[in-house]
Design a protein around this motif. Structure first.
Motif, short mmCIF file in Angstrom:
data_model
loop_
_atom_site.label_atom_id
_atom_site.label_comp_id
_atom_site.label_asym_id
_atom_site.label_seq_id
_atom_site.Cartn_x
_atom_site.Cartn_y
_atom_site.Cartn_z
N MET A 1 1.32 -4.33 -12.88
CA MET A 1 2.59 -4.99 -13.18
C MET A 1 3.07 -4.64 -14.58
N GLN A 2 2.16 -4.59 -15.53
CA GLN A 2 2.52 -4.22 -16.90
C GLN A 2 3.04 -2.78 -16.94
N ALA A 3 2.33 -1.88 -16.27
CA ALA A 3 2.72 -0.47 -16.28
C ALA A 3 4.08 -0.27 -15.60
N LEU A 4 4.28 -0.90 -14.47
CA LEU A 4 5.55 -0.73 -13.75
C LEU A 4 6.70 -1.42 -14.47
N GLY A 5 6.40 -2.50 -15.17
CA GLY A 5 7.44 -3.22 -15.89
C GLY A 5 7.92 -2.51 -17.15
N ASN A 6 7.08 -1.64 -17.69
CA ASN A 6 7.41 -0.98 -18.96
C ASN A 6 7.94 0.44 -18.81
N HIS A 7 7.91 0.98 -17.63
CA HIS A 7 8.32 2.37 -17.45
C HIS A 7 9.30 2.50 -16.30
N LYS A 8 10.14 3.51 -16.38
CA LYS A 8 11.04 3.83 -15.29
C LYS A 8 10.22 4.54 -14.22
N THR A 9 10.10 3.92 -13.08
CA THR A 9 9.32 4.49 -11.99
C THR A 9 10.27 5.15 -11.00
N SER A 10 9.99 6.40 -10.63
CA SER A 10 10.86 7.13 -9.71
C SER A 10 10.68 6.61 -8.28
N ALA A 11 11.66 6.89 -7.44
CA ALA A 11 11.58 6.49 -6.03
C ALA A 11 10.37 7.14 -5.37
N ARG A 12 10.08 8.37 -5.74
CA ARG A 12 8.93 9.08 -5.17
C ARG A 12 7.63 8.39 -5.57
N GLU A 13 7.52 7.98 -6.84
CA GLU A 13 6.32 7.28 -7.30
C GLU A 13 6.18 5.94 -6.58
N LEU A 14 7.30 5.22 -6.40
CA LEU A 14 7.25 3.95 -5.68
C LEU A 14 6.78 4.15 -4.25
N ASP A 15 7.25 5.22 -3.60
CA ASP A 15 6.80 5.53 -2.24
C ASP A 15 5.29 5.80 -2.21
N GLU A 16 4.80 6.53 -3.21
CA GLU A 16 3.36 6.82 -3.29
C GLU A 16 2.57 5.53 -3.49
N ILE A 17 3.10 4.62 -4.31
CA ILE A 17 2.43 3.34 -4.56
C ILE A 17 2.42 2.50 -3.29
N ARG A 18 3.55 2.47 -2.56
CA ARG A 18 3.61 1.74 -1.28
C ARG A 18 2.58 2.29 -0.30
N GLN A 19 2.49 3.62 -0.24
CA GLN A 19 1.53 4.25 0.68
C GLN A 19 0.10 3.88 0.29
N LEU A 20 -0.19 3.89 -1.01
CA LEU A 20 -1.51 3.50 -1.48
C LEU A 20 -1.81 2.05 -1.11
N LEU A 21 -0.84 1.17 -1.33
CA LEU A 21 -1.03 -0.25 -0.98
C LEU A 21 -1.25 -0.42 0.52
N ASN A 22 -0.48 0.29 1.33
CA ASN A 22 -0.67 0.23 2.79
C ASN A 22 -2.06 0.70 3.18
N ASN A 23 -2.53 1.78 2.56
CA ASN A 23 -3.87 2.29 2.86
C ASN A 23 -4.93 1.27 2.46
N LEU A 24 -4.75 0.63 1.30
CA LEU A 24 -5.71 -0.39 0.85
C LEU A 24 -5.74 -1.57 1.81
N GLU A 25 -4.56 -2.01 2.26
CA GLU A 25 -4.51 -3.13 3.21
C GLU A 25 -5.16 -2.77 4.54
N ASN A 26 -4.94 -1.56 5.01
CA ASN A 26 -5.50 -1.14 6.30
C ASN A 26 -7.01 -1.00 6.24
N ASN A 27 -7.56 -0.77 5.05
CA ASN A 27 -9.00 -0.58 4.90
C ASN A 27 -9.74 -1.90 4.65
N HIS A 28 -9.00 -3.00 4.50
CA HIS A 28 -9.66 -4.30 4.26
C HIS A 28 -9.72 -5.13 5.50
#
Length: 130
Positions: free
Chosen positions: A103-130
């Protein structure tokens, strides 16, 4: 001077610069490392040499003799070193909360749409593995 703790020694900023060069370029002489460092900062050759000798003692580097030169190789892996540094940083700076770090990192930097998509994909993978 062997390192007997469960964690590898934490490299200093200067040691990380040397490790980064070795991870990228492979086994190198002090001269090769020094020439690279000298492109971006004032550093004497003997300072680089001494630092690499200390890193060898700390078991961050291995050293072999080739002719009249010593060739140094990183003994620690890049991914493992990053993970160790990140774990310690999260523990000491964010009281162990990876969510606070993100949250600190995302709040302090301009995050590109591509980076946000990669983060969403990572979060989805983490949820699917739990």
């Amino acid at each position: 001077m062997a390192n007997h703790s469960s964690f590898p020694p934490k490299p200093t900023d200067s040691e990380l610069e040397i490790l980064s060069f070795l991870w990228q370029h492979g086994p190198s002489t002090v001269r090769q490392v020094h020439d690279h460092l000298a492109e971006t900062k004032e550093a004497g050759y003997t300072t680089t040499l001494k630092l690499m000798q200390i890193m060898h003692e700390k078991e961050l580097l291995s050293r072999t003799e080739e002719g009249r030169s010593h060739v140094y190789t990183a003994k620690v892996q890049e991914a493992e070193t990053r993970q160790t540094l990140l774990d310690r940083f999260v523990e000491t700076t964010f009281r162990g909360s990876a969510a606070q770090l993100v949250m600190q990192a995302l709040g302090n930097h301009k995050t590109s749409a591509r980076e946000l998509d990669e983060i969403r994909q990572l979060l989805n993978n983490l949820e699917n593995n739990h």
